[in-house]
Design an enzyme around this catalytic site. Structure first.
Site, short mmCIF file in Angstrom:
data_model
loop_
_atom_site.label_atom_id
_atom_site.label_comp_id
_atom_site.label_asym_id
_atom_site.label_seq_id
_atom_site.Cartn_x
_atom_site.Cartn_y
_atom_site.Cartn_z
N ARG A 114 0.71 17.94 -2.07
CA ARG A 114 0.80 17.74 -3.33
C ARG A 114 0.82 18.67 -4.16
NH1 ARG A 114 -4.86 14.74 -5.41
NH2 ARG A 114 -3.67 12.68 -5.60
N HIS A 141 3.65 10.01 -8.47
CA HIS A 141 2.53 9.09 -7.60
C HIS A 141 2.49 8.70 -5.97
CE1 HIS A 141 -0.69 10.52 -4.91
NE2 HIS A 141 -2.40 10.26 -5.99
N GLN A 144 -0.33 6.64 -4.44
CA GLN A 144 -0.91 5.68 -5.46
C GLN A 144 -0.24 4.07 -5.82
OE1 GLN A 144 -4.29 6.54 -6.53
NE2 GLN A 144 -4.20 4.20 -6.61
N ASP A 230 -6.07 5.66 -16.74
CA ASP A 230 -5.72 7.37 -15.76
C ASP A 230 -6.12 8.06 -16.35
OD1 ASP A 230 -5.67 9.11 -13.69
OD2 ASP A 230 -4.37 8.85 -13.77
N CYS A 270 -7.13 4.70 -10.67
CA CYS A 270 -6.59 5.75 -9.74
C CYS A 270 -7.23 6.60 -9.21
CB CYS A 270 -4.92 5.98 -9.72
SG CYS A 270 -5.22 7.67 -10.91
N ARG A 298 -5.53 1.80 -0.29
CA ARG A 298 -4.53 3.30 0.08
C ARG A 298 -4.27 3.83 1.45
NH1 ARG A 298 -4.55 7.51 -3.49
NH2 ARG A 298 -3.16 8.78 -2.59
#
Ligand code: CP
Ligand code: NVA
Length: 320
Positions: A114, A141, A144, A230, A270, A298
């Site tokens: 990340r 991402h 996700q 988001d 998310c 996930r």
């Protein structure tokens, strides 16, 4: 005699597959991963020895709850081990990218990272003999997005219309790409100046004319089966907080906006969410909200991804 091993880029001919973007999978491969994710959700123990003795290294420059824990659970549930790179010389800026990437490949089988800058993922991948997985960057991402489309297909089927209201950020980019790859119409409303990046839009359009952009949340949610949002202030954007809160005024997903979507539309996020900002507490807590199922996915989606990428490790070619 001293070893002649040197750090060097991995030649393209022996590069392992990576997952820096959703489009590192083909459309067929994306469906295969999603099918496996569904199977793993139904029978979580079904592949519990497939990655016996394997390990996943996890490097992060940002905070994380779901991504870190779901990768830890994923590798462990497949028989492998989680290797946390917190406290590494690399993270402290004391070791360069290529040395680090090569070392990690000596100890482990996957590297999930990340990062603030997406270019760092490309640099890691260039020197890595194990698959590099984007655990979130400033551009995408994709992990996700795997869970997102798994959730969308399960709740609303293969003809779902997906509306995204908010920042055209990393999460929106991967979701737009994944929806495009699966033939799902994607209607996005952002404030001016916060649109999807032009190259993401161009890549979406290689799969068909499925992404519809605009600046009006009411127009975006019309006919939609899924409403997604988001945070307005992503990790790394904190200095822009005041300007962003101002720019996103009118972009909250609230009960009034949900009512403009199709009957039975679901709400997705998310997470983590800033309730009262991009989503009202009422919508977040409503029966339309599938955010917990989405977060659970996930785990299943990343287990499927690890099984897909397993076997890509190709370190013999450079460890001579
Ligand atoms: N959605 C997501 O990536 O959550 P974390 O930041 O907690 O990992
Ligand atoms: N867009 C958010 C997603 C967090 C999971 C961020 O980058 O901070």
């Amino acid at each position: 005699m001293a070893s002649s091993k040197k750090t060097q880029p991995v030649p393209a001919s022996v590069q392992p597959r990576h997952f820096r973007s959703v489009t590192d999978l083909s459309q067929i491969e994306l469906r295969e991963v999603l099918t496996m994710a569904d199977a793993l959700k139904k029978d979580p123990l079904s592949h519990r020895h497939d990655l016996d003795g394997k390990s996943l290294a996890f490097y992060t420059e940002k905070t994380s709850t779901r991504t870190r824990l779901s990768f830890q659970a994923a590798i462990q549930q497949l028989g492998g081990n989680f290797m946390d790179m917190a406290g590494s010389q690399f993270g402290a800026g004391k070791e360069d990218v290529s040395d680090t990437a090569q070392m990690v490949g000596l100890y482990s089988d996957f590297l999930a990272a990340r990062v603030f800058k997406h270019s760092l993922l490309s640099e890691l991948a260039a020197s890595s003999c194990i698959p590099v997985i984007n655990a979130l960057s400033d551009v995408e991402h994709p992990c996700q997005a795997l869970a997102d489309v798994q959730t969308i297909l399960a709740h609303k089927g293969p003809r779902a219309i997906v509306a995204y209201v908010g920042d055209g950020n990393n999460v929106a980019a991967s979701l737009a790409l994944a929806c495009s790859m699966l033939g799902l119409r994607f209607q996005i409303a952002t404030p001016k100046g916060y649109e999807l990046k032009a190259d993401i839009l161009a890549r979406c359009r290689t799969f068909g004319d499925l992404v519809h952009v605009g600046h009006d949340p009411n127009a975006a949610v019309k006919g939609a089966d899924v409403i997604y949002t988001d945070v307005w202030v992503s990790m790394g954007d904190e200095k822009e907080k005041d300007a962003r809160v101002n720019a996103f005024d009118g972009f909250q997903v609230d009960a009034t906006l949900m009512k403009r979507a199709n009957h039975g539309a679901i709400f997705m996020h998310c997470l983590p969410a800033q309730k009262g900002m991009e989503v009202s507490k009422e919508v977040f807590d409503s029966s339309a909200s599938v955010v917990i199922d989405q977060a659970e996915n996930r785990l299943h989606a990343q287990k499927a991804l690890l099984l897909f990428l397993h076997g890509e490790k190709n370190c013999n070619a450079i460890q001579k």
